[in-house]
Design an enzyme around this catalytic site. Structure first.
Site, short mmCIF file in Angstrom:
data_model
loop_
_atom_site.label_atom_id
_atom_site.label_comp_id
_atom_site.label_asym_id
_atom_site.label_seq_id
_atom_site.Cartn_x
_atom_site.Cartn_y
_atom_site.Cartn_z
N CYS A 118 0.82 -1.22 0.00
CA CYS A 118 0.00 0.00 0.00
C CYS A 118 0.85 1.27 0.00
CB CYS A 118 -0.94 0.00 1.20
SG CYS A 118 -2.06 -1.40 1.22
N HIS A 259 -2.09 7.00 4.25
CA HIS A 259 -2.76 5.85 3.65
C HIS A 259 -3.98 5.51 4.50
CE1 HIS A 259 -3.80 2.00 2.17
NE2 HIS A 259 -3.26 1.33 3.16
N ASN A 289 -10.22 0.91 2.43
CA ASN A 289 -8.79 0.92 2.15
C ASN A 289 -8.59 0.64 0.66
OD1 ASN A 289 -6.10 0.28 1.79
ND2 ASN A 289 -5.92 -0.94 3.66
O1 UT7 Z 1 -3.35 -1.33 3.94
C1 UT7 Z 1 -2.43 -2.22 4.46
C2 UT7 Z 1 -2.26 -2.01 5.89
N1 UT7 Z 1 -3.32 -2.62 6.64
C3 UT7 Z 1 -3.59 -2.22 7.86
O2 UT7 Z 1 -2.94 -1.30 8.32
C4 UT7 Z 1 -4.62 -2.94 8.68
C5 UT7 Z 1 -4.17 -2.99 10.10
N2 UT7 Z 1 -5.07 -3.73 10.99
C6 UT7 Z 1 -6.31 -3.28 11.32
O3 UT7 Z 1 -6.76 -2.27 10.86
C7 UT7 Z 1 -7.07 -4.04 12.38
O4 UT7 Z 1 -6.19 -4.96 12.99
C8 UT7 Z 1 -8.31 -4.79 11.86
C9 UT7 Z 1 -9.37 -3.78 11.47
C10 UT7 Z 1 -7.92 -5.63 10.65
C11 UT7 Z 1 -8.87 -5.68 12.94
O5 UT7 Z 1 -9.18 -4.93 14.09
P1 UT7 Z 1 -8.74 -5.43 15.53
O6 UT7 Z 1 -9.31 -4.49 16.49
O7 UT7 Z 1 -7.26 -5.62 15.48
O8 UT7 Z 1 -9.51 -6.80 15.63
P2 UT7 Z 1 -8.91 -8.24 15.90
O9 UT7 Z 1 -8.25 -8.77 14.66
O10 UT7 Z 1 -8.09 -8.19 17.14
O11 UT7 Z 1 -10.22 -9.06 16.16
C12 UT7 Z 1 -11.05 -8.77 17.28
C13 UT7 Z 1 -12.28 -9.65 17.18
C14 UT7 Z 1 -11.96 -11.11 16.87
O12 UT7 Z 1 -12.84 -11.91 17.61
P3 UT7 Z 1 -12.36 -12.61 18.98
O13 UT7 Z 1 -11.17 -13.44 18.59
O14 UT7 Z 1 -11.99 -11.46 19.89
O15 UT7 Z 1 -13.57 -13.37 19.38
C15 UT7 Z 1 -12.27 -11.24 15.40
O16 UT7 Z 1 -12.66 -12.54 15.05
O17 UT7 Z 1 -13.10 -9.19 16.11
C16 UT7 Z 1 -13.44 -10.29 15.27
N3 UT7 Z 1 -13.61 -9.79 13.91
C17 UT7 Z 1 -14.80 -9.35 13.47
N4 UT7 Z 1 -16.00 -9.25 14.04
C18 UT7 Z 1 -17.00 -8.73 13.29
C19 UT7 Z 1 -12.69 -9.66 12.94
N5 UT7 Z 1 -13.27 -9.15 11.85
C20 UT7 Z 1 -14.57 -8.94 12.15
C21 UT7 Z 1 -15.66 -8.42 11.43
N6 UT7 Z 1 -16.84 -8.33 12.04
N7 UT7 Z 1 -15.55 -7.98 10.16
#
Ligand code: UT7
Length: 338
Positions: A118, A259, A289
């Site tokens: 990205c 970004h 994104n």
């Molecule tokens: O462009 C390239 C660069 N990319 C980035 O910079 C992305 C960087 N990362 C992020 O923006 C975030 O890490 C995410 C938005 C991808 C995820 O957010 P998070 O707060 O880090 O969530 P997580 O991965 O820690 O997941 C928390 C919970 C999980 O459930 P449990 O394990 O706590 O029960 C996931 O399974 O949220 C769950 N989850 C969702 N729930 C509802 C993950 N995706 C979803 C979803 N809807 N779409």
């Protein structure tokens, strides 16, 4: 770190393209185990654009590049090079840029693609600035073009909700009096983080087989938490480096164009740097994104809405797969990119 030598260089025009179809969080929640509330709270995304079947990165890139070239009033045969940055290029090869150059009538231009996750648009701007600054070319067209919907695993809620399609392009040319200029870059990469964000199969490392298809290895995979940690750290570090190199201060920044990966990343980074919210450009509420297209899409909107003025100091920031990052500091021109 990249210092700018040679003649001064600027962006003389921008262009953009977005697919018509908007997909809201509510629409996604009908096919995925997710909610509008989760997506908004965790990412700041409300909707994204999704290209129609059969539309590729070059299709959007052609529209954006043509608009930029028209706005610059640049005869296409005067373009020396077209560089396309993308994480969702048309094919492994030939270069997506070759088709874009052909379709916009850049009959005398070289063309190549650039893969820097990205961060691609900022990398393309750095390469174009170096080439124009050194006098190798007079006009370089850079294009960030994405149809990420084509590489998303629509069964994976942790990635499918994040990305959107779109394209942004810029004409890079020698600076003229009052026309703004590029001041400097900070580019970096940490290959140890490569597996954190990738499409695992389809290249020479994991060639396509029935098994790779069955195991869904041709889709974008991301360790969101680790990439999040990287992003919140690197934005501040890289911004500080480019400012130091250019002898400027953070409080001089008039517009920060990061970004568009996650609103929480942007707010955290801006807060750590001490950049007030009103000086931060965002569009991920509407577009998600868009990877290599996010920075030029934001910049074009800021320019069109009259948010930028002559002499304004603008900080562009890319980060993503590689892991890579790239910061660019530039001074806005009198008319600004048209
Ligand atoms: O462009 C390239 C660069 N990319 C980035 O910079 C992305 C960087 N990362 C992020 O923006 C975030 O890490 C995410 C938005 C991808 C995820 O957010 P998070 O707060 O880090 O969530 P997580 O991965 O820690 O997941 C928390 C919970 C999980 O459930 P449990 O394990 O706590 O029960 C996931 O399974 O949220 C769950 N989850 C969702 N729930 C509802 C993950 N995706 C979803 C979803 N809807 N779409």
């Amino acid at each position: 770190m990249v210092g700018l030598e040679g003649r001064a260089v600027t962006i003389t025009a921008l262009g953009t393209a977005l697919p018509d179809r908007e997909v809201t969080n509510d629409e996604l929640s009908r096919s995925l185990d997710t909610t509008d509330e989760w997506i908004r709270q965790r990412t700041g995304i409300g909707a994204r654009r999704v290209a129609a079947p059969g539309v590729s990165a070059s299709d959007l890139g052609i529209l954006a590049a043509r608009q930029a070239v028209d706005r610059a009033r640049l005869p296409p045969e005067d373009i020396g090079l077209v560089i396309t940055a993308s994480i969702s290029p048309d094919q492994l090869f030939p270069p997506t840029a070759s088709r874009i150059a052909y379709e916009i009538g850049a009959v005398r231009a070289g063309a190549c693609d650039l893969s820097a996750g990205c961060s691609g648009f900022v990398y393309a701007l750095a390469l174009a600035s170096g080439m124009v600054g050194a006098g190798i070319h007079e006009h370089v067209v850079i294009v960030g073009a994405e149809v990420i919907s084509s590489i998303l695993d629509w069964r994976d809620r942790s990635t499918a909700v994040l990305f959107g399609d779109g394209a942004g392009a810029a004409v890079v040319a020698p600076a003229t009096e009052g026309g703004g200029r590029i001041l400097g870059f900070d580019l970096g990469s940490d290959g140890a983080g490569g597996p954190l964000l990738s499409v695992p199969a389809g290249g020479s490392r994991m060639p396509a087989t029935h098994d790779t298809v069955d195991a869904r290895q041709h889709y974008l995979k991301m360790n969101g938490r680790e990439v999040y940690r990287f992003a919140t750290r690197i934005i501040g570090d890289s911004a500080t480096r480019v400012l130091e190199q250019c002898g400027r201060r953070i409080d001089e920044i008039d517009l920060f164009v990061p970004h568009q990966a996650n609103m929480r990343i942007i707010e955290h980074a801006a807060g750590r740097l001490g950049i007030p919210r009103e000086r931060v450009c965002t569009n991920l509420e509407r577009y998600g994104n868009t990877s290599c297209a996010s920075v030029p899409l934001c910049l074009d909107e800021a320019s069109a809405s009259g948010r930028l003025h002559e002499g304004d100091l603008v900080l562009l920031m890319g980060f993503g797969a590689g892991l890579t990052w790239g910061a660019c500091l530039m001074e806005w021109g009198a008319a600004g990119p048209l």
